[in-house]
Motif scaffolding. Structure first.
Motif, PDB file in Angstrom:
ATOM      1  N   GLN A   1       0.811  -1.233   0.000  1.00  0.00           N
ATOM      2  CA  GLN A   1       0.000   0.000   0.000  1.00  0.00           C
ATOM      3  C   GLN A   1       0.839   1.275   0.000  1.00  0.00           C
ATOM      4  OE1 GLN A   1      -0.488  -2.666   1.944  1.00  0.00           O
ATOM      5  NE2 GLN A   1      -2.653  -3.018   2.365  1.00  0.00           N
ATOM      6  N   THR A   2       2.142   1.174   0.215  1.00  0.00           N
ATOM      7  CA  THR A   2       2.976   2.383   0.202  1.00  0.00           C
ATOM      8  C   THR A   2       3.818   2.515  -1.065  1.00  0.00           C
ATOM      9  OG1 THR A   2       4.837   1.292   1.326  1.00  0.00           O
ATOM     10  CG2 THR A   2       3.159   2.316   2.720  1.00  0.00           C
ATOM     11  N   ARG A   3       3.874   1.451  -1.844  1.00  0.00           N
ATOM     12  CA  ARG A   3       4.768   1.470  -3.016  1.00  0.00           C
ATOM     13  C   ARG A   3       4.334   2.505  -4.048  1.00  0.00           C
ATOM     14  NH1 ARG A   3       4.981  -5.045  -3.187  1.00  0.00           N
ATOM     15  NH2 ARG A   3       6.371  -5.317  -1.393  1.00  0.00           N
ATOM     16  N   GLY A   4       3.031   2.705  -4.184  1.00  0.00           N
ATOM     17  CA  GLY A   4       2.554   3.715  -5.116  1.00  0.00           C
ATOM     18  C   GLY A   4       2.994   5.108  -4.702  1.00  0.00           C
ATOM     19  N   CYS A   5       2.947   5.375  -3.396  1.00  0.00           N
ATOM     20  CA  CYS A   5       3.396   6.682  -2.893  1.00  0.00           C
ATOM     21  C   CYS A   5       4.879   6.887  -3.155  1.00  0.00           C
ATOM     22  CB  CYS A   5       3.100   6.796  -1.396  1.00  0.00           C
ATOM     23  SG  CYS A   5       1.351   7.005  -0.997  1.00  0.00           S
ATOM     24  N   HIS A   6       5.670   5.827  -2.919  1.00  0.00           N
ATOM     25  CA  HIS A   6       7.113   5.943  -3.142  1.00  0.00           C
ATOM     26  C   HIS A   6       7.412   6.196  -4.622  1.00  0.00           C
ATOM     27  CE1 HIS A   6       7.901   3.445   0.753  1.00  0.00           C
ATOM     28  NE2 HIS A   6       7.455   4.662   0.977  1.00  0.00           N
ATOM     29  N   LYS A   7       6.654   5.542  -5.491  1.00  0.00           N
ATOM     30  CA  LYS A   7       6.841   5.753  -6.922  1.00  0.00           C
ATOM     31  C   LYS A   7       6.502   7.192  -7.305  1.00  0.00           C
ATOM     32  CE  LYS A   7       5.460   3.933 -11.436  1.00  0.00           C
ATOM     33  NZ  LYS A   7       4.569   2.987 -12.162  1.00  0.00           N
ATOM     34  N   MET A   8       5.418   7.737  -6.723  1.00  0.00           N
ATOM     35  CA  MET A   8       5.034   9.133  -6.993  1.00  0.00           C
ATOM     36  C   MET A   8       6.137  10.090  -6.555  1.00  0.00           C
ATOM     37  SD  MET A   8       1.123   9.233  -5.640  1.00  0.00           S
ATOM     38  CE  MET A   8       0.159   7.735  -5.802  1.00  0.00           C
ATOM     39  N   ILE A   9       6.719   9.815  -5.396  1.00  0.00           N
ATOM     40  CA  ILE A   9       7.787  10.678  -4.874  1.00  0.00           C
ATOM     41  C   ILE A   9       9.000  10.633  -5.806  1.00  0.00           C
ATOM     42  CG2 ILE A   9       9.422  10.992  -2.969  1.00  0.00           C
ATOM     43  CD1 ILE A   9       7.099   9.914  -1.124  1.00  0.00           C
ATOM     44  N   GLN A  10       9.328   9.413  -6.280  1.00  0.00           N
ATOM     45  CA  GLN A  10      10.436   9.286  -7.238  1.00  0.00           C
ATOM     46  C   GLN A  10      10.177  10.109  -8.498  1.00  0.00           C
ATOM     47  OE1 GLN A  10      10.665   4.986  -7.707  1.00  0.00           O
ATOM     48  NE2 GLN A  10      12.631   4.944  -6.630  1.00  0.00           N
ATOM     49  N   GLU A  11       8.897  10.203  -8.877  1.00  0.00           N
ATOM     50  CA  GLU A  11       8.534  10.879 -10.119  1.00  0.00           C
ATOM     51  C   GLU A  11       8.209  12.354  -9.929  1.00  0.00           C
ATOM     52  OE1 GLU A  11       5.385   8.468 -11.669  1.00  0.00           O
ATOM     53  OE2 GLU A  11       6.744   6.864 -12.316  1.00  0.00           O
ATOM     54  N   GLY A  12       8.384  12.868  -8.683  1.00  0.00           N
ATOM     55  CA  GLY A  12       8.258  14.310  -8.485  1.00  0.00           C
ATOM     56  C   GLY A  12       7.198  14.783  -7.522  1.00  0.00           C
ATOM     57  N   ALA A  13       6.382  13.880  -6.983  1.00  0.00           N
ATOM     58  CA  ALA A  13       5.417  14.296  -5.958  1.00  0.00           C
ATOM     59  C   ALA A  13       6.178  14.750  -4.712  1.00  0.00           C
ATOM     60  CB  ALA A  13       4.470  13.152  -5.612  1.00  0.00           C
ATOM     61  N   LYS A  14       5.567  15.634  -3.937  1.00  0.00           N
ATOM     62  CA  LYS A  14       6.231  16.144  -2.748  1.00  0.00           C
ATOM     63  C   LYS A  14       6.061  15.182  -1.581  1.00  0.00           C
ATOM     64  CE  LYS A  14       5.691  20.947  -4.159  1.00  0.00           C
ATOM     65  NZ  LYS A  14       5.240  22.304  -3.797  1.00  0.00           N
ATOM     66  N   LEU A  15       7.172  14.782  -1.008  1.00  0.00           N
ATOM     67  CA  LEU A  15       7.137  13.928   0.180  1.00  0.00           C
ATOM     68  C   LEU A  15       6.703  14.777   1.363  1.00  0.00           C
ATOM     69  CD1 LEU A  15       9.882  11.419   1.285  1.00  0.00           C
ATOM     70  CD2 LEU A  15       8.892  13.016   2.925  1.00  0.00           C
ATOM     71  N   VAL A  16       5.679  14.320   2.086  1.00  0.00           N
ATOM     72  CA  VAL A  16       5.228  15.070   3.265  1.00  0.00           C
ATOM     73  C   VAL A  16       5.503  14.259   4.525  1.00  0.00           C
ATOM     74  CG1 VAL A  16       3.503  16.540   2.182  1.00  0.00           C
ATOM     75  CG2 VAL A  16       2.855  14.253   2.852  1.00  0.00           C
ATOM     76  N   GLN A  17       6.137  14.913   5.467  1.00  0.00           N
ATOM     77  CA  GLN A  17       6.418  14.279   6.754  1.00  0.00           C
ATOM     78  C   GLN A  17       5.555  14.853   7.863  1.00  0.00           C
ATOM     79  OE1 GLN A  17      10.777  13.112   7.311  1.00  0.00           O
ATOM     80  NE2 GLN A  17      10.969  14.996   6.093  1.00  0.00           N
ATOM     81  N   HIS A  18       4.916  16.004   7.558  1.00  0.00           N
ATOM     82  CA  HIS A  18       4.100  16.689   8.557  1.00  0.00           C
ATOM     83  C   HIS A  18       3.071  17.549   7.813  1.00  0.00           C
ATOM     84  CE1 HIS A  18       3.032  19.490  11.797  1.00  0.00           C
ATOM     85  NE2 HIS A  18       3.504  18.574  12.629  1.00  0.00           N
ATOM     86  N   PRO A  19       1.863  17.711   8.386  1.00  0.00           N
ATOM     87  CA  PRO A  19       0.858  18.566   7.736  1.00  0.00           C
ATOM     88  C   PRO A  19       1.359  19.974   7.454  1.00  0.00           C
ATOM     89  CG  PRO A  19      -0.104  17.397   9.601  1.00  0.00           C
ATOM     90  CD  PRO A  19       1.364  17.117   9.628  1.00  0.00           C
ATOM     91  N   MET A  20       2.316  20.446   8.257  1.00  0.00           N
ATOM     92  CA  MET A  20       2.851  21.788   8.072  1.00  0.00           C
ATOM     93  C   MET A  20       3.528  21.937   6.714  1.00  0.00           C
ATOM     94  SD  MET A  20       2.830  24.713   9.384  1.00  0.00           S
ATOM     95  CE  MET A  20       2.280  24.301  11.047  1.00  0.00           C
TER      96      MET A  20
END
Length: 299
Positions: free
Chosen positions: A263-282
């Motif tokens: 369930q997290t692999r899609g998110c990791h792929k998006m991040i590799q392709e330029g999506a912004k990694l978020v660690q906090h709502p801020m």
């Protein structure tokens, strides 16, 4: 203007014509009046559609039962058309903007800022709820409007958390209000209609079809400043919304997670392709503060 909006509602309910053809006809006749005078042969020639489709359109333009059903629908829910002053301006900027939206609930939410779509897999991990709480609840407390698709999994979690904390939420459906999908979300639908807003491009009696869900995703992302992906598999339908958000010039945020979880692999792929990694709502809030003035000019 009232006559034009009624014709637009009517024509979108007719068989044999697509949104693209309607847009083309609007450029020819903004009043939409002349199409009612066309013969089926003239419809076939002018719109360049097959004879069978032209005959269906000709028939539905004169169908009293359809007109009666439309009148009933207008009395049971709010209808917002592309020619109305309260049509969401941000949707006018997207490709294939919906011509008509059916609404139940608080339509003033469409004028609020900021809106963010929260989406993800229909089969979330055991960590998904805690992720949703961690990233979405602070946005709720900061008066963000949470937009999602009322599907099973992440969508439902996002709506439920918003309702739990008396926040503002908009659900965009892939079918009409009389055919809630999934069926177990009927109670959630009623809650959102009472305390938030439910939107659909499809008339109330329209059952959901497979192709409706990719279509409705362009509205989910189009309404929003950005799209937050909580969880997604590598081949998740969530990626369709992400692609549409990027195509619309919207921000895309992805929550990282355990690399061993599907369930997290899609998110990791998006991040590799330029999506912004978020660690906090801020991370999202700071982006909005930087872009708020430009975005409000757009909307």
């Amino acid at each position: 203007m009232e006559a034009v909006r009624k014709r637009l509602i009517h024509i979108t309910r007719c068989r044999g014509i697509t949104r693209r053809s309607i847009r083309r006809f609007v450029r020819y006749d903004p009043t939409l009046q002349s199409i009612y005078k066309f013969s089926s042969t003239e419809i076939n020639q002018f719109l360049a559609i097959p004879h069978k489709q032209a005959s269906l359109l000709y028939s539905d333009l004169r169908n009293p039962s359809l007109i009666k059903q439309i009148i009933q629908d207008i009395s049971s829910c709010r209808v917002i058309t592309l020619v109305d002053e309260d049509y969401p301006v941000v949707l006018k900027t997207i490709k294939d903007a919906p011509l008509v939206l059916y609404a139940m609930g608080n339509t003033s939410l469409l004028d609020k800022h900021p809106l963010i779509s929260v989406i993800g897999t229909r089969k979330p991990s055991r960590e998904a709820l805690s992720k949703t709480e961690a990233f979405v609840v602070p946005l709720i407390h900061s008066n963000w409007v949470i937009v999602s698709g009322m599907a099973s999994g992440i969508d439902s979690m996002a709506h439920q958390q918003t309702l739990k904390y008396d926040g503002m939420t908009i659900a965009v459906l892939g079918g009409g209000f009389h055919h809630i999908y999934p069926k177990h979300n009927y109670h959630l639908f009623n809650q959102i209609a009472e305390h938030g807003l439910v939107l659909s491009e499809y008339p109330p009696d329209t059952p959901p079809k497979r192709y409706h869900f990719p279509e409705r995703n362009r509205i989910i992302s189009g309404l929003s400043f950005g799209t937050l992906v909580i969880e997604a598999t590598e081949r998740s339908g969530t990626l369709i919304t992400v692609d549409q958000a990027l195509d619309q010039g919207r921000e895309v945020y992805a929550v990282p997670g355990n690399p061993f979880l599907a369930q997290t692999r899609g998110c990791h792929k998006m991040i590799q392709e330029g999506a912004k990694l978020v660690q906090h709502p801020m991370d999202i809030m700071e982006d909005w503060e930087r872009m708020e003035s430009n975005y409000k000019l757009l909307s």
